[in-house]
Design an enzyme around this catalytic site. Structure first.
Site, short mmCIF file in Angstrom:
data_model
loop_
_atom_site.label_atom_id
_atom_site.label_comp_id
_atom_site.label_asym_id
_atom_site.label_seq_id
_atom_site.Cartn_x
_atom_site.Cartn_y
_atom_site.Cartn_z
CG ASP A 127 -0.27 0.12 2.67
OD1 ASP A 127 0.74 -0.77 2.97
OD2 ASP A 127 -0.53 0.88 3.53
CD GLN A 128 2.90 2.59 3.28
OE1 GLN A 128 3.21 3.52 3.65
NE2 GLN A 128 1.95 2.52 4.28
CG HIS A 150 -3.65 -1.29 5.22
ND1 HIS A 150 -3.02 -0.54 6.02
CD2 HIS A 150 -5.12 -1.70 5.84
CE1 HIS A 150 -3.87 -0.50 6.97
NE2 HIS A 150 -4.71 -1.18 7.33
#
Length: 198
Positions: A127-128, A150
């Site tokens: 998700d980053q 996420h």
């Protein structure tokens, strides 16, 4: 003038090359708990994944005494790295009612699961990468394990706030790698934020 982000390409996992980690205790927690976590982690990793037996493994132990530590705690952090520079992380905090060896087994199981998914990033990194992918100029392509909630939420937010478009392909065929069972190919046509407009 600003320069746009370049697209991200992570398609080759490589082979496991090293594992690093830290078992820690602080305050009133018995320092020997870190040694128990370390020994149990190494044993569980070697038993759970044959590839681990062939790699360099270094798990440090540290104890912060009560004069330095803010409180009493323990935990274990571990990172596996591949020949292509891919990194996979797992960690857990120690708990009063859980033996240090069980904490170590939980961390080992999590890391082995991450390594078995054939992706180039772990579940915590997925998700980053969504925002940089959506802002980049061009098409980003990342091979990862099953998408987390996420990650799916971050994709929804990025597509809602920008014109970026994501594409998901399960068990994809990747150039130079072949068919990758259990993996997901995540592609994004980014908006090229920062690029000069004509």
């Amino acid at each position: 003038p600003t320069r746009p982000l370049q697209p991200i390409t992570l398609l080759s996992k490589g082979t496991l090359s090293q594992i690093r980690g830290l078992a820690y205790t602080s305050g009133a927690v018995n320092p020997s708990n870190a040694d128990h976590m370390k020994a149990s982690l190494v044993q569980a990793l070697k038993k759970g994944d044959p590839a681990v037996r062939r790699v360099d493994m270094s798990i440090e132990t540290v104890h912060l005494d009560p004069q330095v530590a803010v409180g009493s705690a323990s935990g274990l952090w571990v990172c596996a790295e591949t020949t292509e520079g891919c990194r996979y992380f797992a960690n857990a905090e120690g708990k009063k009612d859980v033996q240090p060896s069980e904490t170590a087994r939980q961390v080992a199981a999590s890391l082995i699961d991450q390594l078995s998914q054939n992706g180039c990033v772990d579940e915590h990194t997925q998700d980053q990468l969504i925002m940089p992918m959506s802002l980049a100029l061009g098409t980003s392509r990342i091979l990862c394990g099953p998408l987390t909630l996420h990650t799916r939420t971050a994709m929804w937010v990025a597509e809602t706030l920008t014109d970026a478009k994501f594409k998901i392909t399960e068990s994809p065929t990747v150039d130079g790698v072949g068919r990758v069972e259990g993996a997901v190919l995540l592609e994004c046509e980014g908006i090229g934020w920062g690029a000069e407009r004509e």
